[in-house]
Design an enzyme around this catalytic site. Sequence first.
Site, PDB file in Angstrom:
ATOM      1  N   GLU A 149       0.859  -1.198   0.000  1.00 30.05           N
ATOM      2  CA  GLU A 149       0.000   0.000   0.000  1.00 30.05           C
ATOM      3  C   GLU A 149       0.890   1.241   0.000  1.00 30.05           C
ATOM      4  O   GLU A 149       1.356   1.655   1.049  1.00 30.05           O
ATOM      5  CB  GLU A 149      -0.916  -0.007   1.205  1.00 30.05           C
ATOM      6  CG  GLU A 149      -1.899  -1.168   1.172  1.00 30.05           C
ATOM      7  CD  GLU A 149      -2.936  -1.110   2.276  1.00 30.05           C
ATOM      8  OE1 GLU A 149      -3.280  -0.011   2.738  1.00 30.05           O
ATOM      9  OE2 GLU A 149      -3.410  -2.171   2.667  1.00 30.05           O
ATOM     10  N   PHE A 150       1.060   1.821  -1.154  1.00 30.98           N
ATOM     11  CA  PHE A 150       0.663   1.376  -2.477  1.00 30.98           C
ATOM     12  C   PHE A 150       1.824   1.639  -3.418  1.00 30.98           C
ATOM     13  O   PHE A 150       2.675   2.472  -3.102  1.00 30.98           O
ATOM     14  CB  PHE A 150      -0.553   2.178  -2.979  1.00 30.98           C
ATOM     15  CG  PHE A 150      -1.843   1.806  -2.291  1.00 30.98           C
ATOM     16  CD1 PHE A 150      -2.502   0.617  -2.595  1.00 30.98           C
ATOM     17  CD2 PHE A 150      -2.385   2.642  -1.323  1.00 30.98           C
ATOM     18  CE1 PHE A 150      -3.695   0.275  -1.971  1.00 30.98           C
ATOM     19  CE2 PHE A 150      -3.577   2.293  -0.685  1.00 30.98           C
ATOM     20  CZ  PHE A 150      -4.231   1.111  -1.002  1.00 30.98           C
TER      21      PHE A 150
END
Length: 382
Positions: A149-150
């Site tokens: 993420e991310f």
Amino acid sequence: MAALDTYFQLFSVLHIVFFLTVPAAARSLVATSLPAVRGAYSSDPTTFPPSVVDTSLFTHIYYAFLMPSNVTYKLEISSSTALELSNFTTSLHHKNPPPATLFSIGGGGSDSSLFSRMASKPTSRKAFITSAIEVARKFNFDGMDLDWEFPNNPKDMKNLGRLFKEWRRAIDVEAKATSRAPLLLTAAVYFSVDFFLDSVYRKFPVRSINQYMDWVNVMCYDYHGGWNTSFTGAPAALYDSKSNVSTSYGLRSWIKAGVDRTKLVMGLPLYGRTWELKDPNFHDIGSAAVAVGPGDKGVLTFAEVEEFNKKNGAVIIHDMDTVSTYSYAGSTWVGYDDDITATLKIGFAQALGIRGYFFWALGSDSNWKISRQASRAWILGE
Ligand SMILES: *[C@@H]1O[C@H](CO)[C@@H](O)[C@H](O)[C@H]1NC(C)=O
Ligand SMILES: *[C@@H]1O[C@H](CO)[C@@H](O)[C@H](O)[C@H]1NC(C)=O
Ligand SMILES: *[C@@H]1O[C@H](CO)[C@@H](O)[C@H](O)[C@H]1NC(C)=O
Ligand SMILES: *[C@@H]1O[C@H](CO)[C@@H](O)[C@H](O)[C@H]1NC(C)=O
């Protein structure tokens, strides 16, 4: 019980719409060739041990999380983690029925630049992949999941596509060499196929996902929360008439971009987000707020939301414009999903013809209320 009546009416309508709109061939393809995914991430295996999980409600359980070393990019497992991993798979595999087990690498709070560095070079990708497969086999997991993420830019996305390709190749080689079933490979991804809200536009590697992943877990939640205390918001709305920040937009964006429907699994939150209202008389979705409400950074598990509602005699609203639930008592406001709105979303996901759903996170339900209702409601791919 007006809300419940509405629910049953809407739910039947959704099912009728489903059978009218999804071609029979597509329905039977989903129903006969691929079993449904009913997944859940287990974020606290020590306080909520696998031994207490009702495995009749889930097909895949994810251990969250492991992290690679930022020097070697291998998963370096401490002796206490090793014990936890063994306990996790042993305990779940002995259940009846036994769910498949996967471990997830990364997580929301993890260092995204580490993954960026790892994915950028063939040698570090190889070290990472080899180590992940070794750990999976050593501790008897059925598969692996990446929760980066991310990816931050188009280059990261390109490298992610390469990582998936090389990971799949290594899985196939290992399976052939050992005559074992290939390990599963999944990833947790953003609610939309592209980061259309960010200043740096980037899009997930669609072709690579179709070719190399078993499926992706689309994180259809955290649309609104304590990072913006000015207004209340439905944290995981199915629809939003004013923006594209919604589950219906997100899942459709993946399909429109060309990802196979059978590679998509819809995320459902087992937690709510809280605010303190500016004026208790204005308590709709989008009302002015001044601060986060109860919970750690304004987050309450579904079990805690139910407790809050009961203790404070909160008013509970099933909002059919957004398909979300909220409650308020005094100046406290909570946005969440309960068994009713989660079930309506499941009707939507089945109408789209996707593979299944997953929860974040396993231990946050209230006596399996949402998990059980969701499991009953998903009627495809048995
Ligand atoms: C790796 O992590 C350690 C501890 O967080 C940190 O001190 C170090 O600078 C990191 N190394 C790299 C290459 O980022
Ligand atoms: C593993 O399981 C054993 C036996 O059930 C238990 O005593 C131990 O605390 C568990 N350890 C971990 C790290 O989960
Ligand atoms: C909160 O959301 C409102 C409405 O979208 C926006 O105007 C405001 O800038 C946001 N505040 C923060 C701190 O993001
Ligand atoms: C939502 O996205 C579509 C394109 O996918 C765009 O045409 C539309 O303007 C967007 N709506 C909002 C409210 O941003």
